[in-house]
Each structure stands twice: as structure tokens, then as C-alpha cells.
Motif scaffolding. Structure first.
Motif, PDB file in Angstrom:
ATOM      1  N   ILE A 180       0.862  -1.191   0.000  1.00  0.00           N
ATOM      2  CA  ILE A 180       0.000   0.000   0.000  1.00  0.00           C
ATOM      3  C   ILE A 180       0.893   1.233   0.000  1.00  0.00           C
ATOM      4  CG2 ILE A 180      -1.722   1.307   1.308  1.00  0.00           C
ATOM      5  CD1 ILE A 180      -2.750  -1.381   2.400  1.00  0.00           C
ATOM      6  N   GLU A 213      -4.736   5.788   1.296  1.00  0.00           N
ATOM      7  CA  GLU A 213      -5.015   4.390   1.602  1.00  0.00           C
ATOM      8  C   GLU A 213      -4.239   3.949   2.845  1.00  0.00           C
ATOM      9  OE1 GLU A 213      -5.599   0.281  -0.994  1.00  0.00           O
ATOM     10  OE2 GLU A 213      -4.472   1.961  -1.839  1.00  0.00           O
ATOM     11  N   LEU A 256      -6.089   4.738   6.089  1.00  0.00           N
ATOM     12  CA  LEU A 256      -7.180   3.819   6.435  1.00  0.00           C
ATOM     13  C   LEU A 256      -6.678   2.404   6.698  1.00  0.00           C
ATOM     14  CD1 LEU A 256     -10.238   3.175   6.681  1.00  0.00           C
ATOM     15  CD2 LEU A 256     -10.226   2.729   4.214  1.00  0.00           C
ATOM     16  N   LYS A 257      -5.945   1.836   5.723  1.00  0.00           N
ATOM     17  CA  LYS A 257      -5.653   0.399   5.765  1.00  0.00           C
ATOM     18  C   LYS A 257      -4.423   0.045   6.597  1.00  0.00           C
ATOM     19  CE  LYS A 257      -8.087  -0.863   1.541  1.00  0.00           C
ATOM     20  NZ  LYS A 257      -8.010  -1.566   0.243  1.00  0.00           N
ATOM     21  N   HIS A 258      -3.604   1.040   6.928  1.00  0.00           N
ATOM     22  CA  HIS A 258      -2.484   0.787   7.831  1.00  0.00           C
ATOM     23  C   HIS A 258      -2.739   1.383   9.216  1.00  0.00           C
ATOM     24  CE1 HIS A 258      -0.097  -1.419   5.165  1.00  0.00           C
ATOM     25  NE2 HIS A 258       0.647  -0.470   4.619  1.00  0.00           N
ATOM     26  N   ASP A 297      -6.610   0.841  10.598  1.00  0.00           N
ATOM     27  CA  ASP A 297      -6.770  -0.594  10.805  1.00  0.00           C
ATOM     28  C   ASP A 297      -5.949  -1.067  12.003  1.00  0.00           C
ATOM     29  OD1 ASP A 297      -7.824  -3.122  10.079  1.00  0.00           O
ATOM     30  OD2 ASP A 297      -5.962  -3.637   9.070  1.00  0.00           O
ATOM     31  N   LEU A 341     -14.330  -1.888   8.121  1.00  0.00           N
ATOM     32  CA  LEU A 341     -13.567  -0.651   7.978  1.00  0.00           C
ATOM     33  C   LEU A 341     -14.475   0.410   7.365  1.00  0.00           C
ATOM     34  CD1 LEU A 341     -10.025  -1.521   6.562  1.00  0.00           C
ATOM     35  CD2 LEU A 341     -10.638  -0.930   8.908  1.00  0.00           C
ATOM     36  N   THR A 388     -14.345   1.620   2.751  1.00  0.00           N
ATOM     37  CA  THR A 388     -14.267   0.440   1.892  1.00  0.00           C
ATOM     38  C   THR A 388     -15.229  -0.669   2.316  1.00  0.00           C
ATOM     39  OG1 THR A 388     -12.531  -0.553   3.242  1.00  0.00           O
ATOM     40  CG2 THR A 388     -11.838   0.887   1.421  1.00  0.00           C
ATOM     41  N   ASP A 425     -14.562  -3.114   4.134  1.00  0.00           N
ATOM     42  CA  ASP A 425     -13.878  -4.405   4.225  1.00  0.00           C
ATOM     43  C   ASP A 425     -14.182  -5.045   5.580  1.00  0.00           C
ATOM     44  OD1 ASP A 425     -12.723  -3.974   1.764  1.00  0.00           O
ATOM     45  OD2 ASP A 425     -10.833  -3.220   2.574  1.00  0.00           O
ATOM     46  N   ARG A 478     -13.520  -6.990   8.915  1.00  0.00           N
ATOM     47  CA  ARG A 478     -12.420  -7.158   9.856  1.00  0.00           C
ATOM     48  C   ARG A 478     -12.924  -7.887  11.097  1.00  0.00           C
ATOM     49  NH1 ARG A 478      -9.880  -6.001   6.041  1.00  0.00           N
ATOM     50  NH2 ARG A 478      -8.240  -4.433   5.809  1.00  0.00           N
TER      51      ARG A 478
END
Length: 236
Positions: A43, A48, A51-53, A56, A201, A204, A206, A208
Motif C-alpha cells: 500500500i 489508503e 485507512l488500511k495501515h 486498521d 472498515l 471500503t 472491508d 475485519r
């Protein structure tokens, strides 16, 4: 634009201080700089990453309390989730572990650049640490993010946790099916009933899940087995 502070304010009770916000900005800049030298993370888009690192990673705070004393992050890669958790919990004793030397080097430099104290980064195999008296049953929390299937992860994490402490696995949509396969291993290794916290999340959507297992009994001395064995022959 995705922004960590606004994401946390909208979807959690976390309010980043200016110091914490600056630390995350600095950490992101380091990730982007080092990623040009070698593959730290797939990533690479800054939004991004927020959000995703970072976001999360901070979902672990749904389980980890503010007064947690010690945490070991297995297969930490670029320091995730350990470094974001340390930014939020500065009193936490943090140990970051990875089998890739360059990633460990990055974690050491990142901790130094961010002014984080009581952080150790180790180039090691987790199975070896689990049999080392300096690390075996020494931590309140052992966490991992996208490292291995849960039956394998239980053998990595539970030997490192003191009785009364917890392992915490960050998982996706496969959490329930993985847990079914891991229940026997968890019992063998001294764990109690697993608690699963499922959520999405933001943005997105996603899937979790956080799988928390409190350690109720000492792990039998023969676990973890030799490096490579847990992944080849999972308990179960």
C-alpha cells in the motif's frame, strides 16, 4: 480525502492530539521514503495508508486497554500494528519482531525518528523467542496482523503471553472458519474461550475481526515447536 484524525473522530471515540497527528504524518513520510528503497508495504497511496495501515492498526484498541503494560508484535513488517499502538499508548513496552532484516532496520529507525522510547525491534523467528526465557510468557499482549492461519498463529503468540494476558489476531472475513480449526490448538497451548469482535472498515466496508484469546494456563514446555514446524504441521 481520507484523514486519520477525521476517520477516528467519526467512527471511534479516539481524538488524536496534535503530537499524535504529527507522529502519524512523520511515520507515513518514513514509510513512503523507505518504500522507494525496498518493498516495505504494497500500500503506497498516502490516503489508503491512513485507512488500511493506521486506522486498521488502531482497531486493536477495541480490545487493548489504555493501561496495557507490554506488547509484542509478531511479523510486524513495517511496524504495524505495533508502532501506531505505541503512538497512542506511549507508556507501552513494545517489542517488534520480523524475520526480514531490512524491515527490522526500518522499525528501529522509525522508532528513533518518532521519539518512541522503550521500543525494541528484533530480527528473529517467533518459534525461537517462544522458547527463550527472556520472552516466553513475558507479555500482556501478543498481536499479529495477516501473518498466518489462526491454528499456526496460536502457537506463535500464546507461548509469549503471561497467564492472564491475551493473544490478539487481526483477521478478515475468514475469522469464524479459522477459529473453528484453531480451537483445539488454543486449548492445548493454554488459551481459554476465544472472543471475536467483527466489524467493517469505514469507506471500503472491508470485513475485519479481532480474535482475542485470554491465556488461562501455562503453555506446555514443548510448544512452540522448532522453527517452521507450526506452519508445516499445525496443531489440531
Amino acid at each position: 480525502m481520507l484523514n486519520l484524525k477525521s476517520l477516528l473522530a467519526e467512527h471511534t471515540k479516539i481524538d488524536l492530539t496534535p503530537v499524535q497527528s504529527a507522529a502519524f504524518e512523520h511515520y507515513q513520510a518514513l514509510l513512503l521514503e523507505w518504500n522507494q528503497k525496498f518493498n516495505l508495504t504494497a500500500i503506497t497511496d498516502p490516503q489508503e495508508m491512513q485507512l488500511k495501515h493506521f486506522y486498521d492498526s488502531l482497531t486493536c484498541l477495541r480490545a487493548i486497554p489504555p493501561d496495557a503494560k507490554s506488547l509484542i508484535d509478531i511479523g510486524c513488517g513495517a511496524g504495524l500494528p505495533g508502532i501506531p499502538l505505541k503512538i497512542m499508548l506511549p507508556g507501552l513496552k513494545l517489542v517488534l519482531v520480523d524475520s526480514v532484516g531490512k524491515k527490522v532496520e526500518f522499525c528501529k529507525i522509525a522508532a528513533q525518528e518518532l521519539g518512541l522510547t522503550d521500543v525494541t525491534a528484533l530480527h528473529a523467528r517467533v518459534e525461537d523467542l517462544g522458547q527463550d526465557k527472556l520472552h516466553r510468557e513475558q507479555y500482556d499482549w501478543a498481536v499479529a496482523r495477516a501473518v498466518a492461519p489462526l491454528p499456526v498463529l496460536a502457537e506463535y503468540l500464546l507461548p509469549l503471553v503471561c497467564v492472564g494476558g491475551s493473544m490478539l489476531a487481526q483477521k478478515g472475513a475468514s475469522a469464524a472458519s479459522e477459529l473453528e480449526l484453531a480451537n483445539k490448538a488454543i486449548r492445548i497451548l493454554g488459551g481459554g474461550q476465544a472472543k471475536v469482535d467483527s466489524f467493517e472498515l469505514p469507506v471500503t466496508h472491508d470485513q475485519r475481526a479481532l480474535i482475542q484469546v485470554v491465556k488461562e494456563r501455562n503453555t506446555p514446555a514443548q510448544y512452540p515447536r522448532k522453527a517452521g514446524t507450526p506452519s508445516k504441521k499445525p496443531l489440531g
